[in-house]
Design an enzyme around this catalytic site. Structure first.
Site, short mmCIF file in Angstrom:
data_model
loop_
_atom_site.label_atom_id
_atom_site.label_comp_id
_atom_site.label_asym_id
_atom_site.label_seq_id
_atom_site.Cartn_x
_atom_site.Cartn_y
_atom_site.Cartn_z
N LYS A 68 0.81 -1.23 0.00
CA LYS A 68 0.00 0.00 0.00
C LYS A 68 0.83 1.27 0.00
O LYS A 68 0.46 2.27 -0.63
CB LYS A 68 -0.96 -0.01 1.20
CG LYS A 68 -2.04 -1.06 1.03
CD LYS A 68 -2.99 -1.09 2.17
CE LYS A 68 -3.97 -2.22 1.95
NZ LYS A 68 -4.89 -2.39 3.06
N ASP A 105 -9.88 2.03 2.69
CA ASP A 105 -9.89 1.23 3.92
C ASP A 105 -10.63 1.94 5.06
O ASP A 105 -11.41 1.32 5.79
CB ASP A 105 -8.46 0.94 4.39
CG ASP A 105 -7.82 -0.21 3.62
OD1 ASP A 105 -8.56 -0.99 3.01
OD2 ASP A 105 -6.58 -0.30 3.64
P1 NAP Z 1 1.68 -3.81 6.31
O1 NAP Z 1 1.66 -2.48 5.67
O2 NAP Z 1 2.62 -4.85 5.81
O3 NAP Z 1 1.93 -3.56 7.88
C1 NAP Z 1 2.06 -4.65 8.73
C2 NAP Z 1 1.94 -4.19 10.19
O4 NAP Z 1 1.88 -5.37 11.00
C3 NAP Z 1 3.12 -3.38 10.69
O5 NAP Z 1 2.66 -2.48 11.66
C4 NAP Z 1 4.01 -4.46 11.32
O6 NAP Z 1 4.85 -3.98 12.35
C5 NAP Z 1 2.95 -5.34 11.94
N1 NAP Z 1 3.39 -6.73 12.16
C6 NAP Z 1 3.70 -7.65 11.23
N2 NAP Z 1 3.99 -8.83 11.81
C7 NAP Z 1 3.86 -8.63 13.15
C8 NAP Z 1 4.03 -9.48 14.28
N3 NAP Z 1 4.39 -10.77 14.16
N4 NAP Z 1 3.78 -8.96 15.51
C9 NAP Z 1 3.41 -7.66 15.65
N5 NAP Z 1 3.24 -6.81 14.62
C10 NAP Z 1 3.47 -7.30 13.37
O7 NAP Z 1 0.22 -4.51 6.25
P2 NAP Z 1 -1.20 -3.76 6.19
O8 NAP Z 1 -1.54 -3.47 4.78
O9 NAP Z 1 -1.16 -2.65 7.17
O10 NAP Z 1 -2.20 -4.91 6.69
C11 NAP Z 1 -2.29 -5.29 8.06
C12 NAP Z 1 -3.43 -6.27 8.27
O11 NAP Z 1 -4.68 -5.65 8.01
C13 NAP Z 1 -3.37 -7.50 7.39
O12 NAP Z 1 -3.72 -8.65 8.14
C14 NAP Z 1 -4.43 -7.23 6.33
O13 NAP Z 1 -4.97 -8.42 5.80
C15 NAP Z 1 -5.45 -6.47 7.15
N6 NAP Z 1 -6.32 -5.60 6.34
C16 NAP Z 1 -7.63 -5.90 6.23
C17 NAP Z 1 -8.46 -5.08 5.50
C18 NAP Z 1 -9.92 -5.40 5.40
O14 NAP Z 1 -10.56 -4.86 4.50
N7 NAP Z 1 -10.47 -6.20 6.28
C19 NAP Z 1 -7.97 -3.95 4.88
C20 NAP Z 1 -6.63 -3.66 5.03
C21 NAP Z 1 -5.82 -4.50 5.74
P3 NAP Z 1 6.31 -3.36 12.01
O15 NAP Z 1 6.07 -1.95 11.58
O16 NAP Z 1 7.05 -3.49 13.28
O17 NAP Z 1 6.88 -4.22 10.91
#
Ligand code: NAP
Length: 273
Positions: A68, A105
């Site tokens: 993103k 989102d």
């Molecule tokens: P992203 O940009 O890759 O960010 C990932 C985030 O998760 C970062 O804050 C990262 O922390 C943290 N993280 C990753 N592994 C972790 C762990 N083992 N323990 C603690 N923190 C961890 O991903 P994103 O786009 O924000 O998406 C995040 C989640 O939201 C995903 O599961 C996605 O499927 C979900 N989502 C759902 C929707 C929906 O429509 N329902 C929409 C958007 C996203 P660091 O900064 O420390 O790496």
């Protein structure tokens, strides 16, 4: 023969994505002629995949983990809410070939929380776990609901602090790491980390949730996610996954691309069934 327009979702991993099914149901419901596919694309091959998709007649895209912020940097034009969030989940090309980026989102989450689940956010204490692309998209719309406080906690604390600075003018936003959450209490806890993709949980202290509080996992799955199970274990009044948000943000993307808003209720019900 009528033209079929091609859309896709890019991300990694992508095998779990329900977006192709959701957009097929939207297309059937609204009589739109589209195909929507899922493509496993990581950051290293994003530019190439984008060019190939466009050259093949692609009209628009969704981007998910971990693309993103990269999509934000790639778009030629941004909507106001995409500009504010610094993350893009919806892309499309205009007739001049310019690539536009939006972030649906936040509006998707708010519709699920306030319309589908009937929650009031004004005056509430809200915790967002994670500071990635999803968190960026939801902080502005959450602050617009005037919570008493909004805390963003992240594994990498500097990323949470950067978001707190970015959104500082919009409301009472604080940043911290997970260990600093001990002793704090919240009405609503939103998990916007990607930890659940590996069936993990952020390390959360017990007692974070106020009595009757709500846990909401942006992630979704066929089984209750690790965070939804954690919420139930903490005595949440409601502990749900992000399927409703997924359908709502998709509806907003569909509206951008096709000029028609699908009725989300039947699609959420169908996916839950
Ligand atoms: P992203 O940009 O890759 O960010 C990932 C985030 O998760 C970062 O804050 C990262 O922390 C943290 N993280 C990753 N592994 C972790 C762990 N083992 N323990 C603690 N923190 C961890 O991903 P994103 O786009 O924000 O998406 C995040 C989640 O939201 C995903 O599961 C996605 O499927 C979900 N989502 C759902 C929707 C929906 O429509 N329902 C929409 C958007 C996203 P660091 O900064 O420390 O790496």
């Amino acid at each position: 023969m009528s033209r079929i327009d091609h859309y896709a979702i890019f991300g990694h991993p992508i095998g779990h994505s329900k977006s192709p099914l959701i957009h097929r149901l939207f297309a059937e419901q609204t009589g739109q002629s589209i195909v929507y596919t899922a493509q496993d694309v990581g950051p290293d091959c994003f530019d190439t995949a984008l060019r190939v998709f466009r050259a093949g007649g692609g009209m628009g895209l969704n981007c998910t983990v971990p693309l993103k912020e990269l999509a934000f940097r790639t778009a030629d034009r941004l909507t106001e809410r995409a500009e504010l969030s610094g993350a893009v989940n919806t892309l499309w090309w205009d007739e001049g070939g310019r690539l536009h980026g939006d972030n649906t989102d936040g509006v998707g989450l708010l519709r699920d929380l306030t319309v589908n689940l009937g929650l009031t956010l004004s005056g509430r204490r809200i915790l967002v776990l994670g500071a990635g692309g999803a968190a960026r998209g939801i902080l502005g719309p959450l602050l617009a609901q005037r919570p008493a406080v909004l805390v963003v906690a992240n594994r990498t604390v500097s990323r949470a602090r950067e978001l707190a600075r970015r959104f500082a003018d919009l409301g009472p936003l604080r940043a911290c790491g997970f260990t600093e959450l001990a002793g704090q209490r919240f009405d609503l806890i939103l998990n916007a980390t990607a930890a659940g993709l590996e069936n993990q949980l952020p390390p959360l202290p017990a007692g974070l949730l106020l009595p009757g509080g709500v846990c909401y996992d942006l992630m979704y799955g066929d089984q209750p996610t690790a965070f939804v199970r954690w919420g139930i274990g903490q005595g949440a009044g409601l502990s749900v996954d992000g399927l409703g948000m997924l359908v709502e943000q998709a509806a907003e993307a569909f509206l951008r691309w096709r000029g028609v808003r699908p009725d989300t209720g039947p699609v959420i019900a169908r996916l839950r069934a």
